[in-house]
Scaffold this active site. Structure first.
Site, PDB file in Angstrom:
ATOM      1  N   GLY A  51       0.572  -1.393   0.294  1.00 17.36           N
ATOM      2  CA  GLY A  51      -0.696   0.094  -0.292  1.00 17.36           C
ATOM      3  C   GLY A  51       1.031   1.294   0.164  1.00 17.36           C
ATOM      4  N   CYS A  78       4.984  -6.363   1.693  1.00  8.16           N
ATOM      5  CA  CYS A  78       5.977  -4.660   1.439  1.00  8.16           C
ATOM      6  C   CYS A  78       5.160  -4.166   2.690  1.00  8.16           C
ATOM      7  CB  CYS A  78       5.268  -4.157   0.303  1.00  8.16           C
ATOM      8  SG  CYS A  78       6.104  -3.361  -0.398  1.00  8.16           S
ATOM      9  N   TYR A  79       3.958  -3.637   2.773  1.00  4.39           N
ATOM     10  CA  TYR A  79       3.506  -2.271   3.678  1.00  4.39           C
ATOM     11  C   TYR A  79       3.005  -3.395   4.310  1.00  4.39           C
ATOM     12  CZ  TYR A  79       0.441   1.345   5.700  1.00  4.39           C
ATOM     13  OH  TYR A  79      -0.506   1.691   6.608  1.00  4.39           O
ATOM     14  N   HIS A 168       7.525  -8.214  -3.535  1.00  5.35           N
ATOM     15  CA  HIS A 168       6.041  -8.882  -4.495  1.00  5.35           C
ATOM     16  C   HIS A 168       6.103 -10.226  -4.658  1.00  5.35           C
ATOM     17  CE1 HIS A 168       3.901  -4.895  -3.534  1.00  5.35           C
ATOM     18  NE2 HIS A 168       5.621  -4.157  -3.684  1.00  5.35           N
ATOM     19  N   GLU A 170       3.838 -11.835  -6.184  1.00  3.66           N
ATOM     20  CA  GLU A 170       2.680 -11.614  -6.597  1.00  3.66           C
ATOM     21  C   GLU A 170       3.029 -10.702  -7.960  1.00  3.66           C
ATOM     22  OE1 GLU A 170       2.873  -9.412  -3.978  1.00  3.66           O
ATOM     23  OE2 GLU A 170       2.501  -8.015  -4.448  1.00  3.66           O
ATOM     24  N   ASP A 225      -9.537  -7.218 -25.468  1.00  9.06           N
ATOM     25  CA  ASP A 225     -10.406  -7.029 -24.919  1.00  9.06           C
ATOM     26  C   ASP A 225     -11.864  -6.766 -24.576  1.00  9.06           C
ATOM     27  OD1 ASP A 225      -7.894  -7.067 -23.262  1.00  9.06           O
ATOM     28  OD2 ASP A 225      -8.291  -5.168 -22.481  1.00  9.06           O
ATOM     29  N   LYS A 364      -4.773  -9.430 -18.618  1.00  7.00           N
ATOM     30  CA  LYS A 364      -4.704 -10.049 -20.430  1.00  7.00           C
ATOM     31  C   LYS A 364      -4.604 -11.326 -20.559  1.00  7.00           C
ATOM     32  CE  LYS A 364      -4.667  -6.470 -22.868  1.00  7.00           C
ATOM     33  NZ  LYS A 364      -5.700  -5.868 -23.496  1.00  7.00           N
TER      34      LYS A 364
END
Ligand code: XMP
Length: 508
Positions: A51, A78-79, A168, A170, A225, A364
Site C-alpha cells: 500500500g 511490502c506495506y 512482491h 505476486e 478485451d 490480460k
C-alpha cells in the site's frame, strides 16, 4: 478461503489472482473492518497487501493486534510487512536508499515459506517498490533474508505462522513468486485447491443477469478485451447486441482496415464503423495535460456512443475493461490513482448508459486464454496491447494531425522491423513516442532542427510490472536508420530503458 487485507496496493487484486490460480477462493477486505470480517469468514490464511501509506504517517492504515493471535497464518507483503513490524512492536523507518523495480534477495535462514524448491536457490531476483523499511524486528521474529538496501527484507515467527516479505511475490518478475505463495497457501495454511467454474461460463452468466432482454451496444476497439466482451455478449443476447467501432484517427497506421476485415471475415460479428476523426481532433485541440487528454477522449467517445445508441434505443454499454484498468484508475478504496485508464480513456461521470464490464476482474493473459478457447484468429490474440486513448497518449503535448502523421509512420517502422526480426509475438508491446523535443541534426550538410522519436519495447505478463526488452542492436539500428531517412521531420531516435515501476508503460 484466504482473506486479503487491502491496504491500497496496485497489486492487491493480482495477489488474489495468483491465489485463484492455485484453485483457492479469496475475499478482499478493508483493514478497518478486518477483525470483524476475519471472525465472520474464518479463513485458512490472511495476506496483508502492500500500500502507498507509511505506518507512522498521518494516513497510516493499521490492523487490530488481536488478528495476530487468532492462530491463523499471516503473510505480509511490502506495506503488509511494515504493518506486522509496527503493530507487533518493531521499528519502521524511512529507508536511506529506495528500491523500485528489480533487486537481488539473499535468503539467509530457511523456513516453510521458501521450502522445497527444486532449484534450492539462495539468491534470486525480486521486485520491490518501497521507501520505508523495518529497522528493528518485533520480539519473536527471525530475519530470513535481505537485499543490499534492506536488512530485514523477510522475517518470520514460524511458531505463530507469521511471515513477512518486503518484495512482491505476486508479480511475474519476482523469481519463484508463485512458489512462495503456493507454500503459504497450500502448505502453511493447508488450504485444499478446488476446481473453479469455467471462466466463459461465469462471464456468460454475469451477462445474462446484467442485460436480460434489453438492447445493448458494445464499443469495439479491435483489441482483444473488447472483442472477447463483444463475442461473448453476442452469444448471450444475439440480435439485441449492436457493435460499434469508432475510427478516432488515433489508431495505428492501417488498423481500421484490419479491424474491418477481421470482423467481417473471421469473427463474423455485425459491426458498425463510425467516423469520429474530426470529433476527436476538435476535442483535443489545445489539450496538453495527460489526464485531461484522457478525460476529453472519454467524453468524446461516450457522446458518440450515446448518439449511436439512441438510434436503436439501447441503454446498456458493454465494455472490455480489465482489472489493471480498474486498479490504475483508482479502483480500490486505499489505492492511489496512477492514470485514468479506461477502454475509452477517462469516462465522464454523467452519461445515459448502464455500463456492463464482464471482464472487469480479469487480467490480460486470462482474456487471451479465453480468446484461444473461443478460437480467435492468432494474429488477434498476439496483437500488441493498445491503449484506449490511442496515439494521443504517445504524443507529448497537444495532438495535431501533423504529429499524428509523423508518429504513425515512425510507429509502423518499429512494428515492421520487430516483426521482420521475428520478435513481435514475444514482446508485450512495442511502439514509438512523439516526444515533442526538437533537437539539432545535420542532413546533407544542412542544419536540421527536427523531432525526436522514442522507441519503447516492453515485456510483461499482467500489466502491473514490466521490463524493457533488450532488442538486438541490429534491430534498433535498422529502426533508427529507417525512421530518420523515411520520416523527414525526425532527426533523432532514442530508446527507452525504464522498467515499470518506476516508469509506466505509456509515456503519459
Ligand atoms: P501503463 O502506461 O499504465 O499501461 O503502464 C499499462 C497498459 O495499459 C494500457 N493503457 C491503457 N489502456 N486506456 C486503456 O484502455 C488507457 O487510458 C490506457 N493507458 C495505458 C497500456 O497501453 C499498457 O498496455
Amino acid at each position: 478461503m484466504i482473506i486479503i487485507v487491502d491496504f491500497g496496493s496496485q497489486t492487491t487484486h493480482l495477489i488474489g489472482r495468483r491465489i485463484r490460480d492455485l484453485g483457492v477462493a479469496i475475499e478482499i477486505i478493508l483493514p478497518q473492518d478486518a477483525l470483524n470480517q476475519i471472525t465472520k469468514h474464518k479463513p485458512k490464511g490472511i495476506i496483508l497487501s502492500g500500500g502507498p501509506a507509511s505506518v507512522y504517517g498521518k494516513k497510516a492504515l493499521l490492523l487490530d493486534k488481536k488478528i495476530f493471535n487468532l492462530g491463523i497464518p499471516v503473510l505480509g507483503i511490502c506495506y503488509g510487512l511494515e504493518v506486522i513490524g509496527h503493530v507487533l512492536g518493531g521499528k519502521v523507518k524511512s529507508g536511506i536508499k529506495k528500491e523500485y523495480g528489480s533487486t537481488h534477495f539473499y535468503l539467509k535462514n530457511d523456513c516453510q515459506l521458501f521450502a522445497d524448491w527444486k532449484s534450492n536457490k539462495k539468491d534470486f531476483t525480486v521486485w520491490m517498490s518501497h521507501f520505508d523499511q523495518v529497522v528493528k524486528l518485533p520480539k519473536g521474529m527471525t530475519g530470513i533474508g535481505s537485499t543490499t538496501a534492506v536488512r530485514h527484507a523477510a522475517f518470520t515467527n514460524e511458531k505463530k505462522k507469521i511471515y513477512a516479505v518486503m518484495f512482491h511475490p505476486e508479480v511475474h518478475h519476482t523469481q519463484y513468486g508463485q512458489d512462495i505463495l503456493r507454500n503459504f497457501v497450500l502448505k502453511i495454511c493447508a488450504e485444499n485447491p478446488i476446481i473453479g467454474q469455467k471462466k466463459t461460463e461465469e462471464i456468460k452468466k454475469f451477462l445474462k443477469e446484467k442485460i436480460g432482454k434489453e438492447k445493448a451496444v458494445c464499443a469495439l476497439s479491435g483489441g482483444i478485451d473488447s472483442s472477447v466482451a463483444a463475442y461473448l455478449s453476442h452469444q448471450v443476447i444475439g440480435k439485441n447486441l449492436t457493435c460499434f467501432y469508432i475510427d478516432t484517427g488515433l489508431m495505428r497506421e492501417g488498423e481500421t482496415a484490419e479491424i474491418k476485415n477481421t470482423f467481417k471475415n473471421k469473427l463474423i460479428l455485425p459491426l458498425i464503423i463510425v467516423d469520429g476523426k474530426k470529433d476527436f481532433l476538435k476535442a483535443l485541440k489545445g489539450v496538453v495535460e495527460p489526464e485531461e487528454k484522457r478525460k476529453v477522449i472519454g467524453e468524446t467517445f461516450i457522446r458518440i456512443f450515446e448518439r449511436e445508441a439512441k438510434k436503436i434505443r439501447a441503454k446498456i454499454l458493454i465494455q472490455g475493461t480489465i482489472y489493471p484498468d480498474v486498479i490504475e484508475s483508482k479502483g480500490t478504496k486505499h489505492s492511489h490513482k496512477i492514470k485514468t485508464h479506461h477502454n475509452v480513456g477517462g469516462l465522464p461521470e454523467k452519461h445515459g448508459f448502464k455500463i456492463v464490464e464482464p471482464l472487469r476482474m480479469l487480467y490480460k493473459d486470462e482474456v487471451r486464454q479465453i480468446a484461444r478457447e473461443l478460437k480467435f484468429p492468432q494474429e488477434m490474440i498476439a496483437r500488441h496491447v493498445f491503449p484506449g486513448p490511442g496515439l494521443a497518449v504517445r504524443i507529448i503535448g497537444e495532438v495535431t494531425e501533423k504529429k499524428l502523421k509523423i508518429l504513425k509512420k515512425a510507429d509502423s517502422i518499429v512494428i515492421e522491423e520487430i516483426k521482420k526480426a521475428g520478435l513481435y509475438e514475444g514482446i508485450w508491446m512495442a511502439f514509438a513516442i512523439f516526444t515533442g523535443i526538437k533537437t539539432t541534426g545535420v542532413t546533407g550538410d544542412e542544419r536540421k532542427y527536427g523531432e525526436t522519436i522514442a522507441i519503447r519495447a516492453i515485456e510483461s505478463k499482467d500489466t502491473m510490472t514490466a521490463d524493457w526488452v533488450k532488442l538486438p542492436y541490429s534491430v534498433l539500428a535498422r529502426i533508427s536508420e529507417r525512421i530518420v531517412t523515411e520520416v523527414f521531420e525526425v532527426c533523432r531516435v532514442v530508446y527507452d530503458i525504464t522498467t515499470k515501476p518506476p516508469g509506466t508503460m505509456e509515456w503519459e
